[in-house]
Design an enzyme around this catalytic site. Sequence first.
Site, PDB file in Angstrom:
ATOM      1  CD  GLU A   1      -1.636  -4.556  10.517  1.00 38.87           C
ATOM      2  OE1 GLU A   1      -0.436  -4.904  10.473  1.00 38.87           O
ATOM      3  OE2 GLU A   1      -2.472  -4.894   9.661  1.00 38.87           O
TER       4      GLU A   1
ATOM      5  CE  LYS B   1      -2.646  -1.702   3.707  1.00 41.37           C
ATOM      6  NZ  LYS B   1      -2.697  -3.118   3.637  1.00 41.37           N
TER       7      LYS B   1
ATOM      8  CE  LYS C   1      -6.637  -2.127   3.549  1.00 43.11           C
ATOM      9  NZ  LYS C   1      -7.147  -2.993   4.619  1.00 43.11           N
TER      10      LYS C   1
ATOM     11  N   GLY D   1      -5.177 -12.303   4.503  1.00 39.20           N
ATOM     12  CA  GLY D   1      -4.972 -13.758   4.482  1.00 39.20           C
ATOM     13  C   GLY D   1      -3.850 -14.137   3.539  1.00 39.20           C
TER      14      GLY D   1
ATOM     15  CG  ASP E   1      -5.630  -1.054   7.060  1.00 37.22           C
ATOM     16  OD1 ASP E   1      -4.661  -1.254   6.318  1.00 37.22           O
ATOM     17  OD2 ASP E   1      -6.674  -1.745   7.032  1.00 37.22           O
TER      18      ASP E   1
HETATM   19  N1  HSE Z   1      -5.143  -5.196   9.621  1.00 35.26           N
HETATM   20  C1  HSE Z   1      -5.809  -5.162   8.349  1.00 35.26           C
HETATM   21  C2  HSE Z   1      -7.287  -5.469   8.582  1.00 35.26           C
HETATM   22  C3  HSE Z   1      -5.181  -6.154   7.410  1.00 35.26           C
HETATM   23  O1  HSE Z   1      -7.673  -5.757   9.706  1.00 35.26           O
HETATM   24  O2  HSE Z   1      -8.077  -5.392   7.649  1.00 35.26           O
HETATM   25  C4  HSE Z   1      -5.403  -5.882   5.955  1.00 35.26           C
HETATM   26  O3  HSE Z   1      -4.908  -4.633   5.520  1.00 35.26           O
END
Ligand code: HSE
Length: 345
Positions: A214, A129, A229, A326, A225
């Site tokens: 994480e 990313k 995105k 995954g 996060d």
């Molecule tokens: N820690 C992230 C989540 C993993 O929980 O979606 C994928 O980016």
Amino acid sequence: MKRRLILIGCGVVGQGFLRILVDKEEVLRDKYGFEPVLVGVSDMLKGSIMKQEGLDIPSFLAHVEEGGKIDEFPTEGGVTGLSSVETIREAEADIMVEVTYTDIETGEPAATHMFEAFMSRMSVATTNKGPVTLQFEELRKLARENNVQFRFEGVVLSGTPVFNLLEYCLAGNDIIEVKGILNGTTNFMLMKMEEEGMFYRDALALAQELGYAEADPTADVEGFDALAKILMLSNLVLGGDLKPRDVERVGISGISTSDVQMAKSEGKRYKLIGHARKVGRRVIASVKPVKLPLSDPLAGVNGTANALTFKTDLSGEITIQGAGAGKIETGFAVLIDVLNIHREM
Ligand code: HSE
């Protein structure tokens, strides 16, 4: 047809990708005409190896799965000790798979790997990313100048197709708005707080214990996060030019179990929603907890699943749902990109 690959980063995703190459060797060759030749692997922690004739992928994978160092893989004619950049420059590969760790503040070292690959006329498939958020335009320009491809299916929703879906299946549509659940950890936590009345801190501890969050869960619970995105979707899908500071961000740390229960009694459900929409020539984006009516398709997305609704001009609203993380799922995202690069080469 033989395609020369290098793998930069050999952690969970890299190994997931190799596992698919091993398990699907026959179908990849017979159905897609794709025969990978793995000419180099480099990992910051595990060392590197380069072999122009190609490594034996099943035995190399078994070696790293057992915890072996890459530069200790026994193979005749293997060159060890090269840095990642030297591996890229010397491997003479067709495709680089870049799956090193994400640094969302600098994009490094992945960005440098990608610049090097493009300058060596190599296509890139990545799930990282960092560079796709921070250095996208420069990277895309360099890839075009060198007549190679830059693909990044796994940066959003891992192996649930987003960019390939838009590029091929929804081609010709104008995408006006994108909204969705982009973080599995927070979606899992909100579900536990609603269904089991769990306290926020216990839901977080459980998500950590199960390996969803994480190690430092701030990126999950504070929405960083999901912000990365929705920023990529804003810029790559809606044509925006947003920077991280342009995206309104509220995480779920201010949401209590009683807030979630109150929403439930109103027939609603809290979700952490990433949202981006075109307003005239601008794109406006946010990440924040939203109380959705249960009739919204996103309200029914449970556990660690991710989902996205695209508002299109020709096909109306289309919602996709699937894994957002995954080992095999993200390895598959790399495979989609590598196969498409192979097809278009
Ligand atoms: N820690 C992230 C989540 C993993 O929980 O979606 C994928 O980016």
